[in-house]
Design a protein around this motif. Structure first.
Motif, short mmCIF file in Angstrom:
data_model
loop_
_atom_site.label_atom_id
_atom_site.label_comp_id
_atom_site.label_asym_id
_atom_site.label_seq_id
_atom_site.Cartn_x
_atom_site.Cartn_y
_atom_site.Cartn_z
N VAL A 251 -5.01 35.02 22.92
CA VAL A 251 -4.45 33.85 22.24
C VAL A 251 -2.97 34.05 21.96
CG1 VAL A 251 -4.54 32.48 20.12
CG2 VAL A 251 -6.66 33.19 21.25
N TRP A 252 -2.59 35.21 21.46
CA TRP A 252 -1.19 35.45 21.11
C TRP A 252 -0.30 35.38 22.36
CZ3 TRP A 252 -2.35 40.18 17.46
CH2 TRP A 252 -2.96 39.68 16.29
N ASP A 253 -0.82 35.80 23.50
CA ASP A 253 -0.06 35.66 24.74
C ASP A 253 0.16 34.18 25.08
OD1 ASP A 253 0.22 38.37 25.06
OD2 ASP A 253 -1.41 38.58 26.51
N LEU A 254 -0.85 33.34 24.81
CA LEU A 254 -0.71 31.91 25.08
C LEU A 254 0.26 31.24 24.11
CD1 LEU A 254 -4.43 30.98 25.86
CD2 LEU A 254 -2.54 31.08 27.48
N TRP A 255 0.46 31.84 22.93
CA TRP A 255 1.41 31.32 21.95
C TRP A 255 2.75 32.05 22.03
CZ3 TRP A 255 0.38 28.11 17.32
CH2 TRP A 255 -0.86 27.47 17.38
N TRP A 256 3.01 32.79 23.10
CA TRP A 256 4.22 33.60 23.23
C TRP A 256 5.48 32.76 23.15
CZ3 TRP A 256 6.41 37.91 22.43
CH2 TRP A 256 7.53 38.36 23.15
N GLU A 257 5.47 31.57 23.69
CA GLU A 257 6.65 30.71 23.65
C GLU A 257 6.67 29.80 22.43
OE1 GLU A 257 7.09 28.67 27.33
OE2 GLU A 257 7.31 30.52 28.51
N GLY A 258 5.82 30.05 21.46
CA GLY A 258 5.73 29.23 20.27
C GLY A 258 4.47 28.38 20.29
N ARG A 259 4.33 27.53 19.29
CA ARG A 259 3.16 26.65 19.25
C ARG A 259 3.09 25.83 20.53
NH1 ARG A 259 0.93 22.64 14.51
NH2 ARG A 259 -0.28 21.27 15.87
N PRO A 260 1.90 25.75 21.15
CA PRO A 260 1.80 25.05 22.44
C PRO A 260 2.27 23.61 22.35
CG PRO A 260 -0.21 26.29 22.00
CD PRO A 260 0.62 26.34 20.74
N SER A 261 2.93 23.17 23.41
CA SER A 261 3.36 21.77 23.50
C SER A 261 2.50 20.99 24.48
CB SER A 261 4.83 21.70 23.94
OG SER A 261 5.01 22.37 25.19
N ALA A 262 1.74 21.70 25.31
CA ALA A 262 0.86 21.06 26.29
C ALA A 262 -0.58 21.16 25.79
CB ALA A 262 0.99 21.72 27.65
N PRO A 263 -1.39 20.12 25.99
CA PRO A 263 -2.78 20.16 25.53
C PRO A 263 -3.64 21.06 26.42
CG PRO A 263 -2.38 18.12 26.72
CD PRO A 263 -1.05 18.81 26.61
N GLY A 264 -4.74 21.52 25.85
CA GLY A 264 -5.78 22.18 26.63
C GLY A 264 -5.58 23.64 26.93
N LEU A 265 -4.54 24.32 26.38
CA LEU A 265 -4.38 25.74 26.68
C LEU A 265 -5.58 26.56 26.18
CD1 LEU A 265 -0.63 26.63 26.02
CD2 LEU A 265 -1.80 26.35 28.20
#
Length: 399
Positions: A251-265
């Motif tokens: 999860v933290w890798d998916l949030w590496w660029e900050g809070r997600p801006s695209a849905p469904g990650l």
């Protein structure tokens, strides 16, 4: 950080420092910025089942109904049990709630000093949201108010006794913080050769150096020069809080660029990582954000709703956008539906691709005692979710 260097993934701060607000740097001077951590993640422990005595009870409702079933079968399911302290006049103190989950009644016996009351033995798991290990009855208080998950009155008890499990806790290997650039009080302690390096809190960072989530707390016990560069050190951190599960790394890798801006990650994650996603999303929920007004229509993308964490991930995103949070269990969903978490009731929920959840979220079990209440350990089936939302003023439209 010079050109070509990887940004640090972790920040170590003194434990006394407050947790960093979402999207900001930690307050005060950090002890160290660290390139990586080794041995940080651990398998989540099984739910801790313990035995409790509810002393001097005047049971009501489902608690009272469960007693004869427990006598006949030696156990009876009850669900979630909440204890709220009473003030000295016997009124609800409204100071805090302490919660037991997946409660099973094991038996009861009359009180020797008052045959109108009973002592009830239960087995249960402590809620992760409890602020303390067990409550302490305030002086002069007559005891606790007993409530169900929906605040149904289940009576009162004079006190609670916790029967502790015996045996030492297994020893755990320390966490190694790699490639750390020490500063502040830690740098001074290292230079002075101090043996007591203090208690710290490790924060996971994003690409921009903002806090993604608190990772672990513990004592810095040792250091060595790091092979990752001159002036850097590797630190040993002996954790005294629970290590994050392996799914948190994903999860933290998916949030590496900050809070997600695209849905469904979140849909890329398995069930464990989806549970971790919910923890991270809750950490980032803005407490002062306005809620959508009553009557709003939300669209729930059900294409990847193959498990119960997936339902809550998708619902959080439907209400509060990518990376959004709107509960992680029936209890917390019920709390969000009371307002202040992004949506005000009544509202409409258009559930797209609902056939996925209908086929994957399971059938409703039954027992002789009646339907087992859904809990975090027996999540609700599809039809139970629909009934729960409908009872709370949500108009669910299946697509």
């Amino acid at each position: 950080m010079t050109a070509g260097e990887e940004p640090p993934k972790y920040r170590l701060v003194p434990y006394e420092a407050e947790a960093a607000p979402c999207g900001t740097e930690a307050p005060g001077e950090p002890w160290a910025l660290c390139a990586d951590a080794e041995g940080l993640f651990g398998a989540p422990p099984p739910p801790s089942r313990r035995t409790y005595e509810l002393l001097g009870c005047a049971p009501q409702g489902d608690l009272r109904k469960a007693l004869p079933h427990a006598r006949a079968r030696r156990t009876a399911p009850l669900g979630t049990l909440r204890l709220e302290s009473l003030d000295r006049t016997g009124e609800r103190a409204d100071s805090w709630t302490w919660c037991l989950e997946d409660v099973r009644v094991l038996g009861d016996r009359p009180r020797a000093d008052d045959p109108s009351l009973v002592d009830i033995t239960v087995e249960a798991s402590e809620s992760a949201e409890n602020a303390t290990e067990s409550p302490r009855r305030p002086p002069l208080s007559p005891g606790y108010l007993l409530l169900g998950a929906e605040e149904e009155p289940w009576g009162t008890c004079r006190d609670l006794a916790h029967i502790r499990r015996l045996g030492p806790e297994p020893a755990e290997a320390p966490i190694r913080l790699l490639g750390c650039s020490p500063g502040g009080a830690l740098r001074a302690a290292l230079d002075a050769g101090d043996e007591d390096l203090g208690h710290g809190q490790l924060l996971r960072l994003d690409l921009h150096g903002s806090t993604v989530q608190e990772a672990v707390e513990g004592e810095v016990t040792a250091w060595i020069p790091s092979a990752r560069g001159r002036g850097l050190v590797d630190l040993a951190l002996d954790p005294w809080s629970e290590r994050p599960p392996p799914g948190a790394a994903e999860v933290w890798d998916l949030w590496w660029e900050g809070r997600p801006s695209a849905p469904g990650l979140w849909a890329r994650c398995g069930p464990e990582a989806r549970s971790c996603w919910l923890d991270t999303a809750r950490h980032h929920h803005p407490r002062d954000a306005p809620s959508a007004p009553a009557g709003t229509t939300f669209h729930l993308d059900g294409r990847h709703m193959t498990d119960h964490p997936g339902f809550h991930c998708a619902l959080g995103e439907a209400v509060n956008g990518p990376g959004g949070y709107f509960g992680r269990s029936l209890d917390t969903l019920g709390a969000c539906l009371r307002g202040g978490w992004g949506a005000e009731r009544p509202f409409t929920l258009v559930w797209h691709a609902s056939a996925v959840a209908r086929s994957r979220l399971g059938a409703t079990p039954h027992t002789d005692f009646g339907r087992i209440p859904p809990t975090d350990h027996r999540p609700p089936a599809f039809e139970e979710l629909l009934a729960f939302l409908g009872e709370k003023g949500v108009d669910v439209r299946l697509d």
